[in-house]
Design a protein around this motif. Structure first.
Motif, PDB file in Angstrom:
ATOM      1  N   GLY A 135       2.485  -2.318   9.998  1.00  0.00           N
ATOM      2  CA  GLY A 135       2.037  -3.493   8.519  1.00  0.00           C
ATOM      3  C   GLY A 135       1.342  -4.559   9.164  1.00  0.00           C
ATOM      4  N   TYR A 136       0.808  -4.592  10.216  1.00  0.00           N
ATOM      5  CA  TYR A 136       0.306  -5.874  11.320  1.00  0.00           C
ATOM      6  C   TYR A 136      -0.411  -5.267  11.698  1.00  0.00           C
ATOM      7  N   LEU A 137      -0.723  -4.072  12.440  1.00  0.00           N
ATOM      8  CA  LEU A 137      -1.746  -3.566  13.098  1.00  0.00           C
ATOM      9  C   LEU A 137      -3.190  -2.897  11.884  1.00  0.00           C
ATOM     10  N   TYR A 138      -2.445  -2.992  10.730  1.00  0.00           N
ATOM     11  CA  TYR A 138      -3.314  -2.257   9.476  1.00  0.00           C
ATOM     12  C   TYR A 138      -4.048  -3.323   8.775  1.00  0.00           C
ATOM     13  N   THR A 139      -3.307  -4.499   8.524  1.00  0.00           N
ATOM     14  CA  THR A 139      -3.491  -5.578   7.643  1.00  0.00           C
ATOM     15  C   THR A 139      -5.125  -6.232   8.870  1.00  0.00           C
ATOM     16  N   HIS A 140      -4.534  -5.568  10.019  1.00  0.00           N
ATOM     17  CA  HIS A 140      -5.855  -6.275  10.784  1.00  0.00           C
ATOM     18  C   HIS A 140      -6.579  -5.741  10.579  1.00  0.00           C
ATOM     19  N   TRP A 141      -6.676  -4.341  11.013  1.00  0.00           N
ATOM     20  CA  TRP A 141      -8.039  -3.405  10.993  1.00  0.00           C
ATOM     21  C   TRP A 141      -8.960  -3.545   9.435  1.00  0.00           C
ATOM     22  N   PHE A 142      -8.403  -3.612   8.144  1.00  0.00           N
ATOM     23  CA  PHE A 142      -8.818  -3.902   6.722  1.00  0.00           C
ATOM     24  C   PHE A 142      -8.737  -4.618   6.155  1.00  0.00           C
TER      25      PHE A 142
ATOM     26  N   ALA B  23     -11.829  -9.842   6.443  1.00  0.00           N
ATOM     27  CA  ALA B  23     -12.671 -10.525   8.423  1.00  0.00           C
ATOM     28  C   ALA B  23     -12.216  -8.999   9.241  1.00  0.00           C
ATOM     29  N   GLY B  24     -11.274  -8.250   8.463  1.00  0.00           N
ATOM     30  CA  GLY B  24     -11.686  -6.769   9.759  1.00  0.00           C
ATOM     31  C   GLY B  24     -12.529  -6.210  10.027  1.00  0.00           C
ATOM     32  N   PRO B  25     -12.429  -4.966  10.791  1.00  0.00           N
ATOM     33  CA  PRO B  25     -13.758  -4.006  11.544  1.00  0.00           C
ATOM     34  C   PRO B  25     -13.500  -2.963  10.660  1.00  0.00           C
ATOM     35  N   ILE B  26     -12.967  -2.940   8.969  1.00  0.00           N
ATOM     36  CA  ILE B  26     -13.226  -1.678   8.853  1.00  0.00           C
ATOM     37  C   ILE B  26     -14.462  -2.651   7.600  1.00  0.00           C
ATOM     38  N   GLN B  27     -14.273  -3.474   7.397  1.00  0.00           N
ATOM     39  CA  GLN B  27     -14.804  -4.282   6.144  1.00  0.00           C
ATOM     40  C   GLN B  27     -15.965  -4.833   6.671  1.00  0.00           C
TER      41      GLN B  27
ATOM     42  N   SER C  29     -17.729 -10.548  -3.406  1.00  0.00           N
ATOM     43  CA  SER C  29     -17.437  -9.603  -4.894  1.00  0.00           C
ATOM     44  C   SER C  29     -18.939  -8.427  -5.645  1.00  0.00           C
ATOM     45  N   ASP C  30     -19.378  -7.979  -4.528  1.00  0.00           N
ATOM     46  CA  ASP C  30     -20.052  -6.844  -4.099  1.00  0.00           C
ATOM     47  C   ASP C  30     -19.192  -5.805  -4.060  1.00  0.00           C
ATOM     48  N   TYR C  31     -18.254  -5.895  -3.403  1.00  0.00           N
ATOM     49  CA  TYR C  31     -17.840  -4.611  -3.864  1.00  0.00           C
ATOM     50  C   TYR C  31     -15.928  -4.686  -3.970  1.00  0.00           C
ATOM     51  N   TRP C  32     -15.727  -3.219  -4.014  1.00  0.00           N
ATOM     52  CA  TRP C  32     -14.208  -3.626  -3.956  1.00  0.00           C
ATOM     53  C   TRP C  32     -13.802  -2.831  -3.458  1.00  0.00           C
ATOM     54  N   PHE C  33     -12.141  -3.557  -2.439  1.00  0.00           N
ATOM     55  CA  PHE C  33     -11.616  -2.678  -1.345  1.00  0.00           C
ATOM     56  C   PHE C  33      -9.933  -3.269  -1.590  1.00  0.00           C
ATOM     57  N   PRO C  34      -9.255  -2.154  -1.159  1.00  0.00           N
ATOM     58  CA  PRO C  34      -7.646  -2.056  -2.069  1.00  0.00           C
ATOM     59  C   PRO C  34      -7.403  -3.144  -0.856  1.00  0.00           C
ATOM     60  N   ASP C  35      -6.267  -4.405  -1.840  1.00  0.00           N
ATOM     61  CA  ASP C  35      -5.238  -5.195  -1.098  1.00  0.00           C
ATOM     62  C   ASP C  35      -4.434  -4.661  -0.242  1.00  0.00           C
ATOM     63  N   LEU C  36      -4.323  -3.803   0.852  1.00  0.00           N
ATOM     64  CA  LEU C  36      -3.264  -3.673   1.597  1.00  0.00           C
ATOM     65  C   LEU C  36      -1.678  -5.200   2.133  1.00  0.00           C
ATOM     66  N   ARG C  37      -2.223  -5.904   1.341  1.00  0.00           N
ATOM     67  CA  ARG C  37      -1.049  -6.812   1.819  1.00  0.00           C
ATOM     68  C   ARG C  37      -0.367  -6.954   0.049  1.00  0.00           C
TER      69      ARG C  37
ATOM     70  N   ALA D 252       2.973  -2.329   1.595  1.00  0.00           N
ATOM     71  CA  ALA D 252       4.178  -2.271   2.060  1.00  0.00           C
ATOM     72  C   ALA D 252       4.652  -0.906   1.699  1.00  0.00           C
ATOM     73  N   CYS D 253       4.437  -0.202   1.010  1.00  0.00           N
ATOM     74  CA  CYS D 253       5.405   1.129   0.440  1.00  0.00           C
ATOM     75  C   CYS D 253       4.256   2.065   2.028  1.00  0.00           C
ATOM     76  N   PHE D 254       3.104   2.181   2.009  1.00  0.00           N
ATOM     77  CA  PHE D 254       2.676   3.542   2.404  1.00  0.00           C
ATOM     78  C   PHE D 254       2.693   3.116   3.797  1.00  0.00           C
ATOM     79  N   VAL D 255       2.921   1.463   4.321  1.00  0.00           N
ATOM     80  CA  VAL D 255       3.341   1.383   6.004  1.00  0.00           C
ATOM     81  C   VAL D 255       4.442   1.640   6.175  1.00  0.00           C
ATOM     82  N   LEU D 256       5.687   1.318   5.084  1.00  0.00           N
ATOM     83  CA  LEU D 256       6.495   1.783   5.632  1.00  0.00           C
ATOM     84  C   LEU D 256       7.401   3.851   5.559  1.00  0.00           C
ATOM     85  N   ALA D 257       6.270   3.850   4.606  1.00  0.00           N
ATOM     86  CA  ALA D 257       6.086   5.816   4.240  1.00  0.00           C
ATOM     87  C   ALA D 257       5.919   6.251   5.732  1.00  0.00           C
TER      88      ALA D 257
END
Length: 542
Positions: free
Chosen positions: A102-109, A112-116, A129-137, A142-147
């Motif tokens: 969970g920490y690593l994926y939130t860091h990436w996504f 301020a992460g490298p992906i965005q 506001s210029d684009y939409w990106f899913p909020d991992l937090r 949490a379901c995705f990370v646990l899965a």
């Protein structure tokens, strides 16, 4: 004169009762007065906690089915490039703690992460506001990370079931013109329903009891409610009420799973499949299957592990400290003590069950195994209640005898963590030693009795040499599980006492996992050992 096995009977019942005591204590304490704290929670936030917990469990279960079922069928029924390596790689994510992923994926996504950052540079976006990106937090994050870290439960159990399915059924399906997809839907999937139900139950219980991931994602669930009520409101009774609710939910999960298939019976005369009966995928289907499986391994294990290795190299000087050495020694001590006590307990209850063939002799063994189904946070409440009472009793007796006040010798020391680990993982040791004992023929027991051996001498000279490997495996499994346990350790640790799991979690909570990457890798490597053992045993059976 027939031996009455009095020592083994008394010891087994005492140990079984001692290990089930925390569960009983939760329900007894839950009936006490909670100073209206529980009523306040019920009227304000409990519905949110319950809905979040339900959403977390349902979402995680659905995603684990999406991840695990296709992989299980592909590995069992199809010929793919590199399948020998892949069938091992697919179980690796189970060794990765969810809060680290969970920490690593939130860091990436994160924003301020490298992906965005890369997307904004690529498309020229200037503001969020210029684009939409899913909020991992979020709940779905949490379901995705646990899965990602729990799907191997479904994969392992269902893959084993697919491998045991009858060749005749699969060949008949082919003769009737069924495609691989039709064979999967009409034959393999219905026959695998019991294994799917067990895997789903395990995933649901793990998601229900998870603390590290939901705490990092700031998601309020029943598990975090137990933690906050105990430490925030300082109300053990209210925390026990919430814990009792969680135990009832777990009981309902297990009972409903068994009730749903109570009349289901399946008999197969020819089991197992070989390479000749496997489907040969070709073209885009083959590469889609390979890409799906390796993509899952990469997202759930390889990429997080690679990031941890990079962090460990860059921050090795900050990681290799006296604190790390001390906390590693702490983990080693409590895990080793828990493993030794769990193996001794497992030997006693299993040997008593072997000596006494009556049905009641299995009760202590079953009582001692109940703790494995209890989430670590809930178990911590159950352990603290009797240990606190024991501390009060010892201090009252000592004061009445003018011996001073010994202090919290049970609830305030390593004893609490070790006891919790034994309660939590005794079932692992019991199962391992039980599987070794059943392989010893009863004729050896009769021969030992004929030679005049009492039960203790028979265990020492006959059974122990034969089940030595099972005892070592049991101790190793309990040791590894204790090293990784976070939920109970974070609540029961003494003042200024950390284990590797709590040490890593604290840094992850403070957004400083880089500093704790080296101990995190150590935890992952330790967690890989039982997975390798499970997969090897699965291969030997087939």
């Amino acid at each position: 004169m027939k031996e009455k096995f009095l020592f083994w009977r008394i010891s087994s019942w005492l140990l079984g009762s001692l290990l089930v005591l925390p569960i009983i204590a939760i329900f007894i304490t839950a009936m006490g007065n909670s100073d209206q704290v529980f009523s306040h929670l019920m009227n304000t936030v409990m519905s949110t906690y319950a809905l979040n917990t339900l959403g977390l469990v349902v979402g995680t279960v659905l995603l684990t089915l999406v991840f695990g079922l296709p992989c299980a069928w592909l590995m069992a029924m199809c010929r793919l490039p590199g399948e020998k390596i892949l069938q091992w790689a697919l179980i690796l994510p189970l060794a990765m703690p969810g809060y680290i992923v969970g920490y690593l994926y939130t860091h990436w996504f994160d924003y301020a992460g490298p992906i965005q950052i890369w997307l904004r540079e690529l498309f020229g976006w200037q503001h969020v506001s210029d684009y939409w990106f899913p909020d991992l937090r979020s709940l779905w994050g949490a379901c995705f990370v646990l899965a990602l870290v729990l799907y191997p439960y479904v994969y392992l159990l269902v893959r084993a079931t697919f491998m045991e399915q009858s060749n005749n059924l699969l060949q008949s399906a082919r003769l009737l013109g069924c495609s691989p997809w039709q064979s999967f839907c009409r034959i393999s999937l219905p026959l695998a329903r019991p294994a799917i139900a067990v895997g789903v139950s395990l995933v649901a219980m793990e998601a229900l009891g998870d603390f590290g991931t939901v705490s990092y994602f700031a998601l309020n669930t029943l598990t975090t409610a137990v933690y906050d009520t105990w430490l925030g409101y300082s109300n053990l009774n209210a925390a026990a009420k919430i814990s009792a609710i969680m135990l009832l939910v777990i009981f309902l999960l297990i009972s409903s799973e068994r009730f749903s298939r109570r009349k289901q019976k399946m008999f197969q005369q020819q089991c197992g499949n070989d390479s000749h009966t496997k489907y040969q995928l070709t073209g885009w289907k083959k590469w889609l299957a390979v890409g799906w499986c390796w993509g899952l391994v990469g997202c759930a294990f390889l990429l997080p592990m690679l990031q941890l290795v990079v962090y460990a190299i860059d921050y090795f000087a900050q990681s290799w400290t006296e604190q790390f050495k001390n906390y590693s020694l702490n983990s080693l001590m409590v895990s080793l003590a828990a493993a030794i006590f769990a193996v001794l307990l497992a030997l006693i209850v299993n040997f008593y069950q072997r000596l006494d063939s009556s049905s009641i002799s299995t009760v202590p063994m079953r009582l001692a195994s109940l703790g494995y189904a209890v989430p670590g946070t809930v178990l911590a409440i159950g352990v603290m209640i009797p240990l606190t009472s024991a501390d009060h009793l010892v201090n009252d007796v000592a004061r009445s005898l003018d011996l001073g006040r010994p202090g919290l010798i049970f609830s305030g020391t390593m004893f609490a963590i070790i006891f919790a680990f034994v309660v939590r993982f005794a079932a692992v040791a019991i199962g391992s030693i039980e599987s070794s004992l059943v392989k010893i023929p009863p004729s050896l027991d009769m021969a030992a009795k004929t030679m005049g051996y009492a039960s203790t001498a028979m265990l020492r000279k006959v059974h122990l040499p034969l089940i030595r490997r099972g005892c070592l495996i049991a101790g190793l499994l309990v040791f590894i599980e204790s090293m990784k346990e976070l939920n109970a350790a974070i609540l029961l640790r003494p003042f200024n006492f950390e284990t590797l799991a709590t040490y890593v979690f604290n840094f992850a909570s403070d957004e400083q996992l880089e500093v704790a990457a080296f101990p995190a890798i150590l935890l992952v490597i330790v967690g890989l050992i039982p997975l390798v053992m499970v997969n090897r045993s699965l291969e030997q059976k087939h």
